[in-house]
Design an enzyme around this catalytic site. Structure first.
Site, PDB file in Angstrom:
ATOM      1  N   GLU A   8      10.280 -29.610  18.158  1.00 32.35           N
ATOM      2  CA  GLU A   8       9.413 -28.725  18.270  1.00 32.35           C
ATOM      3  C   GLU A   8       7.963 -28.718  18.698  1.00 32.35           C
ATOM      4  O   GLU A   8       7.577 -27.759  19.423  1.00 32.35           O
ATOM      5  CB  GLU A   8       9.511 -27.698  16.863  1.00 32.35           C
ATOM      6  CG  GLU A   8       8.963 -26.293  17.127  1.00 32.35           C
ATOM      7  CD  GLU A   8       9.716 -25.372  16.151  1.00 32.35           C
ATOM      8  OE1 GLU A   8       8.673 -24.550  15.855  1.00 32.35           O
ATOM      9  OE2 GLU A   8      10.650 -25.571  15.784  1.00 32.35           O
ATOM     10  N   ASP A 106      12.609 -27.490  14.449  1.00 33.68           N
ATOM     11  CA  ASP A 106      12.682 -27.165  13.032  1.00 33.68           C
ATOM     12  C   ASP A 106      13.961 -26.616  12.706  1.00 33.68           C
ATOM     13  O   ASP A 106      14.612 -25.826  13.290  1.00 33.68           O
ATOM     14  CB  ASP A 106      11.644 -26.050  12.702  1.00 33.68           C
ATOM     15  CG  ASP A 106      10.182 -26.686  12.612  1.00 33.68           C
ATOM     16  OD1 ASP A 106      10.086 -27.886  12.715  1.00 33.68           O
ATOM     17  OD2 ASP A 106       9.251 -25.840  12.495  1.00 33.68           O
ATOM     18  N   TYR A 311       9.015 -30.804   4.510  1.00 32.66           N
ATOM     19  CA  TYR A 311       9.201 -29.648   5.340  1.00 32.66           C
ATOM     20  C   TYR A 311       8.351 -28.333   4.546  1.00 32.66           C
ATOM     21  O   TYR A 311       8.747 -28.030   3.619  1.00 32.66           O
ATOM     22  CB  TYR A 311      10.464 -29.320   5.923  1.00 32.66           C
ATOM     23  CG  TYR A 311      10.505 -28.203   6.805  1.00 32.66           C
ATOM     24  CD1 TYR A 311      10.115 -28.292   7.908  1.00 32.66           C
ATOM     25  CD2 TYR A 311      11.148 -26.950   6.521  1.00 32.66           C
ATOM     26  CE1 TYR A 311       9.932 -27.247   9.129  1.00 32.66           C
ATOM     27  CE2 TYR A 311      11.078 -25.659   7.351  1.00 32.66           C
ATOM     28  CZ  TYR A 311      10.526 -25.824   8.671  1.00 32.66           C
ATOM     29  OH  TYR A 311      10.804 -24.839   9.852  1.00 32.66           O
TER      30      TYR A 311
END
Length: 733
Positions: A8, A106, A311
């Site tokens: 990403e 993601d 994350y």
């Protein structure tokens, strides 16, 4: 043959490329190459839904007769600013030596959309697999590539993501254009930002209507103890009757307290749950004054650059059982500096899935935010990064420590027939509280209901003990209105907006709770920033206020768009689409019908909009009068004509502290004429400020100030950060 990996962002792409031994930098053209893999990336989204004028040129002009804009099929287009990177990805996809693709964006609904739109727009026909990881450490990447999944398993998730994007486009574009054309003003609305404004308006109305009432409490103090009067009937500790309480105080003068009951109980208190993004943003705002966006940006750096936290865009506060085996390795990695002794005390512990922080059922796409197995060098972090890292590490350590054990003591006594009570605590075993010893802001980590742990220390008392020489004091207090929203409390309200629902539909309330409320953990910070940048919100200290523009907008916008129920209804259906239980076409047909109804409602409404912030100063470009607006950290003058786009900064809040009261000062003016001004009245020329700071031997260098001034000048020239900025730019009224 080679595999193309699409990440990403460049930072994640470089991490993956290093693990996959991709050394060559592809001539600096946005990818890395190795013997087996090619790694490239987006810059976030490279592809977006096409603007209205892409369907018909006449849509460039905003006219009510064009509405609703309802293309049979919504198309995508390459974002102009990132077009070069898209062409790089497309060229790599069509290389003859590329046999398949790994989607490494993601792991979530929006990440799926980023990759699939790129692949679709580039005309990909090659098989795809999916990398699904929650941290970007070398170990996590290697394990993720060892367990790649077939991308077809995520088709329904992609369909749900497209439906969300297209629904927001249809409703947002049409309702925004309708409001703007009808009222000749730059007005925008949407299913998340408008209910958020409505919640703030509701709170302001509560405050406006609030009438304070005096109440009275009676205490008996002496010998290091304080007893509080209790009403016999209600059990309450206060009364609104001053006469009653004064009479009571007179009747108790010189009386003794007779201890009737002493109750001791041993209690346990578990550590607060791990952080999800919203809880972390809340606490960072309360403790450090960080905005939601600042906290997310810091977290992204700790995740992507330092690789020391997992994350960030997660809505879970729990871990899955498969992570239990990694806890010792994570303790080893984060057990440095101030955490060394705390982590060392846990090394011999045997962790199991019975830990309170482990619950597979409460983890969706991503588990709670915790440290990674990556070695930590605290000296490489900024002060802000250290603060966020410290919050996460201490919370991680706390959940692994035993519960806090304490003895709770409650004493009931009487005097002249009236009841008084006192309560206190005695810590038996600190447990997880050791993690926070010496912390200035320790209280902020405590959970609701833990107030008793902060109460007074009581001496040993027995029933029938008599306490003499007490002072009976009457205190007056006033009921307080609800507090104004701060970013921390607004995040809480967005996460759980159930009490702001007009209907009492339990299913909708349940859906809002399960899906995380208004927006997502990933988007709430951007939504709040957008409301500030659109001049719908302004800050006074940490408190958030609606602007006149926002209040008028809420009067004009359709009622349905102000309700959290709309998001709940959409999320119910999007969840069904992601599970394959609802057809994409059926949902979009409903959205199109809903959009037509919105336009008709706006057309029927009668109302007016007037700028209440018009100044007498004229725009140097077009001659129209400028609007005075308060940005989040600055005061500006903005041209009322969006097509013109002129704006200038009047003053900006800086990090420079006042030498008198130590509050942040505002900078007024530019260049050599710049002046620091404080709310306490202190004023200081930039040159004098630099001299003072130089003498103090710390702080801002001339280079720092010049860099700041350049940044301010650049920001003054940039267009406003508004989701509809490009569309408004072409507006002809």
């Amino acid at each position: 043959m080679k595999t193309l990996v699409i990440a990403e962002k460049p930072s994640v792409g470089r991490d993956i490329g290093r693990v996959l031994h991709c050394q060559s930098k592809g001539n600096g053209n946005g990818y890395l190459e190795g013997s087996r893999y090619l790694v490239t990336w987006g810059l976030g989204h490279l592809v977006e839904l096409q603007a209205p004028e892409g369907y018909k040129p006449e849509y460039r002009e905003w006219k009510m007769e064009h509405l609703p804009i309802m293309p049979e099929q919504l198309k995508t287009e390459v974002i102009r600013q990132t077009g070069k990177q898209f062409q790089t990805v497309k060229a790599l996809l069509h290389r003859k030596d590329v046999e398949d693709v790994v989607i490494a964006t993601d792991a979530g609904r929006e990440g799926e959309l980023v990759a699939r739109w790129i692949l679709e727009r580039a005309g990909n026909q090659k098989p795809c697999r999916r990398l699904w990881i929650s941290s970007v450490t070398d170990k996590a990447i290697r394990e993720g590539f060892a367990h790649l999944k077939d991308a077809r398993e995520y088709e329904n998730l992609y369909r749900a993501a497209v439906c969300r994007a297209e629904a927001d486009w249809l409703v947002g574009i049409n309702a925004t254009r309708a409001l703007t054309c009808k009222y000749n003003a730059q007005l925008s609305c949407g299913r998340v930002q408008t209910p958020t404004l409505a919640m703030i308006a509701g709170r302001e109305e509560e405050i406006r209507r609030f009438v304070p009432k005096s109440y009275y409490t009676l205490t008996a103090s002496g010998k290091g103890m304080t007893f509080t009067w209790r009403d016999k009937k209600s059990g309450g500790s206060s009364s609104f009757s001053r006469e009653r309480m004064e009479q009571l105080q007179r009747s108790l003068a010189g009386e003794k307290l007779l201890v009737k009951q002493v109750e001791k109980k041993e209690k346990r208190k578990e550590a607060p749950a791990l952080y999800d993004l919203t809880e972390l943003q809340r606490e960072a705002n309360q403790r450090f004054g960080f905005s939601a966006k600042e906290t997310l940006n810091i977290m992204q750096r700790l995740y992507e650059n330092h690789k020391v936290l997992t994350y960030p865009r997660t809505d879970s506060r729990y871990l899955t059982s498969d992570l239990v085996g990694t806890l010792h390795e994570r303790l080893e990695a984060c057990g440095v500096g101030p955490y060394r002794k705390l982590a060392a005390a846990l090394h011999r512990e045997k962790f199991t899935a019975k830990l309170s922080c482990v619950d597979d059922k409460k983890v969706g796409d991503h588990h709670a935010i915790i440290p990674t197995e990556q070695f930590v060098d605290l000296t490489h972090m900024t002060n802000e990064e250290r603060k966020i890292y410290d919050l996460v590490v201490r919370r991680f350590l706390a959940v692994l420590y035993p519960a806090c054990r304490y003895e709770s003591m409650t004493v009931a006594a009487t005097a002249a027939g009236e009841t008084f009570t006192a309560s206190g605590t005695h810590i038996l075993e600190a447990g997880w509280k050791e993690v926070y010893q010496g912390e200035k802001d320790q209280e902020s980590i405590q959970s609701p209901g833990e107030e008793e742990l902060r109460e007074q220390q009581l001496p040993k008392l027995q029933p029938q003990d008599v306490l003499q020489g007490l002072t009976f004091a009457l205190k007056e207090g006033k009921t307080k209105p609800p507090a104004r929203f701060t970013e921390a409390t607004l995040l809480s309200a967005m996460e759980n907006p159930v009490k702001y629902m007009e209907t009492q539909d339990k299913e909708l309330a349940k859906t809002l709770g399960e899906t995380g409320g208004l927006g997502t953990v990933a988007t709430r910070a951007d939504i709040i920033e957008k409301l500030f940048n659109s001049f719908l919100l302004e800050k006074k200290g940490q408190e958030i206020y609606l602007t006149a523009k926002a209040r008028q907008l809420l009067e004009l916008v359709p009622q349905d768009l102000k309700k959290p129920e709309l998001t709940a209804q959409w999320e119910q259906k999007l969840l069904k689409i992601s599970k394959g239980q609802l057809k994409r076409g059926e949902f979009m047909s409903q959205i199109r019908g809903y959009t037509r109804e919105l336009i008709q409602e706006i057309r029927r409404e009668e109302g007016t909009f007037r700028h209440e912030n018009m100044t007498n100063k004229k725009c140097p470009n077009c001659g129209k009068r400028l609007l005075a607006v308060n940005g989040k950290n600055a005061k500006l003058l903005v041209c009322q004509d969006r097509e013109c786009g002129y704006r200038e900064t009047v003053s900006r809040t800086t990090n420079a502290r006042c030498p008198v009261c130590h509050k942040r000062m505002e900078m007024v003016g530019k260049g050599d004429d710049a002046l620091f001004v404080c709310a306490c009245g202190h004023k200081e020329r930039l040159s004098k400020f630099q001299e003072r700071r130089k003498k103090e031997g710390a702080g801002v260098s001339k280079r720092d100030v010049n860099a700041y001034l350049k940044k301010q000048q650049k920001e003054a020239q940039e267009p406003l950060n508004n989701a509809f900025a490009e569309a408004f730019k072409n507006l002809k009224l």
